[in-house]
Design an enzyme around this catalytic site. Sequence first.
Site, PDB file in Angstrom:
ATOM      1  N   HIS A  88       0.864  -1.182   0.000  1.00 32.08           N
ATOM      2  CA  HIS A  88       0.000   0.000   0.000  1.00 32.08           C
ATOM      3  C   HIS A  88       0.892   1.220   0.000  1.00 32.08           C
ATOM      4  CE1 HIS A  88       0.821   1.262   4.123  1.00 32.08           C
ATOM      5  NE2 HIS A  88       0.552   0.048   4.560  1.00 32.08           N
ATOM      6  N   ASP A 140      -2.365 -18.538  13.879  1.00 38.21           N
ATOM      7  CA  ASP A 140      -1.185 -19.020  14.597  1.00 38.21           C
ATOM      8  C   ASP A 140      -1.211 -18.491  16.028  1.00 38.21           C
ATOM      9  OD1 ASP A 140       1.649 -19.181  15.556  1.00 38.21           O
ATOM     10  OD2 ASP A 140       1.949 -19.963  13.519  1.00 38.21           O
ATOM     11  N   SER A 184       2.689  -4.497   7.436  1.00 35.65           N
ATOM     12  CA  SER A 184       2.261  -4.365   6.047  1.00 35.65           C
ATOM     13  C   SER A 184       3.426  -4.682   5.117  1.00 35.65           C
ATOM     14  CB  SER A 184       1.748  -2.948   5.782  1.00 35.65           C
ATOM     15  OG  SER A 184       2.711  -1.990   6.124  1.00 35.65           O
TER      16      SER A 184
END
Length: 354
Positions: free
Chosen positions: A178, A303, A318
């Site tokens: 992004h 997890d 990210s």
Amino acid sequence: MKKIKFVLFFCAFLLLFAAAPASASALMARADIFDDIAGMFVPKSQTEELGDVILGGVPIGISLDNDGIEVLGFTEIITDDGAVCPAENSGLRVGDKIVEVDGEKSLKIQKLKEACGDGGEISLSYDRGGKTYETEVTPRKDVLTGEYKLGLWVKDVSNGIGTLTFVKNGKYFGALGHPITSKDGDIVEITGGKVHDCVILGVEKGVKGAAGQLKGVFSNASALGTIAKNNKFGVYGKFDSYPSGLDVGKLIPVADIGDVRPGKAEIYSTIKGETPECYEIEIVKVTGQSQKDDKGLVVRVIDSRLLDETGGIVQGMSGSPIVQNGKLVGAVTHVFINDPTRGFGMFAKWMLTE
């Protein structure tokens, strides 16, 4: 949901080789035979033919050169006539971006400082909300330092951390999945930048209603390489040397969008130190996309180790590569603010062809 932004504590690409060199230095040297411009971004039609990329997952420090000087705040100057703030009195406001100083394009704070030199009037052009304005301002002499000042807090660079997604052709990288944006959500225009080694020191755990974040520092003042692009699909550039935690022998093919399915997958991310670990996730939703777009995947962290440490997806993660059936399928890009175990992902193919 909330876009994962940079943490201000102080990114790529397909190999053209049939097999990996024995060492990082050999890989980098071998990559240098490729033309820098032709090799940086490849057409979509070629991605299936180019083979493997180096899998990321390591943290990186990013320093962007902003396209202008951003006004962060104001401060009063102590003069013989009392406390004044010439900049604020000139009409400048927090968030404005100074783009010209005395008719010359201004990208660096040093130019603004030099213009203050002898205290003469300065002409400024600045951007506010996409419109350009002009003003005149006269620096005043600070009796405490003897220097002429405007009374401005400004910056010409943006620093933060993120996660490397992949390296292609041995040196070109992509990260984040992004763009880096301003506080108003606009994509930050850049004139370049640097990428640095980074060490993750800790985690602020995410909870419902509040995104967590990775806390890290640049671990070396020397840059690893340069940044060329900041756009909707991530941050892109070129390595001169590799991040400390990157396993250059960890090569992986890139999945076509039609090969990605809901079901079990993994992400590679670093939540401590410099070395990534593999964590289990579930791809909850796959959006068929025939054209480049973001948010093609919805993922959920399953997890227990990652959930215990971070609560799920946090800021700074990210760019963490998503792997399914031995292929790179995407990158984590956003977190759901009301459920930090879930987030959006970008298809890796779109990042590679951007």
